[in-house]
Enzyme design. Structure first.
Site, short mmCIF file in Angstrom:
data_model
loop_
_atom_site.label_atom_id
_atom_site.label_comp_id
_atom_site.label_asym_id
_atom_site.label_seq_id
_atom_site.Cartn_x
_atom_site.Cartn_y
_atom_site.Cartn_z
N HIS A 92 85.87 49.90 22.70
CA HIS A 92 87.11 50.47 22.19
C HIS A 92 88.26 50.05 23.10
O HIS A 92 88.06 49.61 24.23
CB HIS A 92 87.04 52.01 22.17
CG HIS A 92 86.96 52.63 23.53
ND1 HIS A 92 85.82 52.56 24.32
CD2 HIS A 92 87.89 53.30 24.27
CE1 HIS A 92 86.05 53.17 25.47
NE2 HIS A 92 87.30 53.62 25.47
N HIS A 98 86.88 47.56 26.05
CA HIS A 98 85.89 47.86 27.08
C HIS A 98 84.84 48.81 26.52
O HIS A 98 85.00 49.39 25.45
CB HIS A 98 86.56 48.45 28.32
CG HIS A 98 87.34 49.71 28.06
ND1 HIS A 98 88.56 49.73 27.39
CD2 HIS A 98 87.09 51.01 28.37
CE1 HIS A 98 89.00 50.96 27.30
NE2 HIS A 98 88.12 51.77 27.89
#
Length: 335
Positions: free
Chosen positions: A221, A277
């Site tokens: 996300h 990430h």
């Protein structure tokens, strides 16, 4: 309906080599298959004690354009305060389950604050291998102490002190990010909400997992915040997507990890990048992290800064109230 916490699953029902199917990610998300193990560049590390401020600004701007993430050392937050913040967070998660549930996010509440196990909707119906505690720590007008643990007894005092220290770092970051875009020092902070920017503390708790190859602590996300300032513990787990590879973030004791979030990407009209990430988990050890999300007030409208828009660079994003942006993002709706 009672929510089953991941920490409780770990302590009660797991066999040596098995996790419930709802935690098993699709193959194209499983860390054992998708983590890159070749030679990789390290996430940029920026030393705030560098006497050459122009160099700091250049490094921050480059990292924010190329990576969307960087680590900061010699940032001024006392190391013993960071250690105490980590200690009281561990102590909270070591409390009996019923004591933690006192701070649970109320069912169907519109707030994100509280103790819980899930944020947003997963398109595959999968669960994250994590529990968390969320609460605002600044400004005073938006703090709800209902969600601040009373045990350990020092929890409130430590979080209040940390809020003051992290604000000093954040003001420098906003100033230098702004100058790095060729703007006046205060433009980026004002564009994200100014003195009304809300500081939202989250403690992520990722218990040991029998099959860390199959699951994720948090799926991939970008942060919907303007910026995120994170303290990790010593157990690795943060991964960043760079040049089509998932790569591990190196642990640096005492460093802060700074994520550029969606709102700064919008304000900068795409010049700075919101970092994609995710978090992996460990077979034997508990991983924890303490991100502070810097968010505009819900009614505040964020759009591309007019100084960065011209006929050659039209606005790439629609101006939108932050609460509407958040709702769409958390519910996987188009922006």
């Amino acid at each position: 309906m009672e929510v089953e916490r991941v920490q409780a699953i770990v302590s009660s029902s797991l066999t040596e080599d098995n996790i419930p199917t709802e935690f098993i990610r699709p193959e194209d998300e499983q860390p054992a298959i998708t983590t890159f193990h070749g030679p990789i560049p390290d996430i940029p590390v920026i030393d705030f004690s560098d006497p050459d401020q122009d160099n700091i600004i250049r490094l921050i701007a480059n990292a924010s354009r190329d990576w969307g993430i960087f680590q900061v050392v010699n940032h001024g937050i006392p190391f013993d305060l960071i250690q105490t913040l980590q200690l009281i967070g561990k102590q909270f998660f070591n409390l009996p389950q019923e004591e933690k549930e006192v701070y649970a996010k109320p069912p169907r509440a519109h707030t994100i604050e509280g103790y819980g196990s899930k944020v947003g909707e997963d398109v595959n119906g999968k669960k994250n291998w994590s529990d968390y505690l969320f609460h605002r720590i600044w400004p005073a007008s938006c703090i709800n102490h209902q969600f601040w643990p009373k045990n350990p007894p020092s929890y409130r005092a430590v979080n209040e002190e940390y809020a003051q220290e992290v604000r000093k770092v954040v003001d420098k970051l906003f100033k230098w990010l702004s100058i790095g875009l060729g703007l006046e020092a205060d433009v980026l902070k004002e564009g994200a909400g100014g003195e009304e920017i809300e500081y939202l503390m989250k403690i992520n708790y990722y218990p040991p997992c029998p099959r860390p190859d199959l699951t994720l602590g948090v799926a991939s996300h970008t942060d919907l915040s303007a910026m995120t300032v994170l303290v990790p513990n010593e157990v690795p787990g943060l991964q960043v997507f760079k040049d089509d590879h998932w790569i591990d973030a190196k642990y640096i004791p005492g460093a802060l990890i700074v994520h550029i979030g969606d709102q700064i990407e919008i304000l900068s009209n795409g010049k700075y990048k919101s970092v994609l990430h995710r978090t992996t988990v460990d077979k034997k050890k508990t991983r924890m992290s303490w991100p502070v999300f810097l968010e505009p007030p819900g009614e505040f409208v964020v759009g591309s800064l007019p100084q960065l828009v011209d006929p050659q660079n039209p606005p790439k994003y629609k101006p939108k109230k932050f609460k509407d942006y958040s709702y769409c993002k958390l519910n996987k709706l188009p922006q």
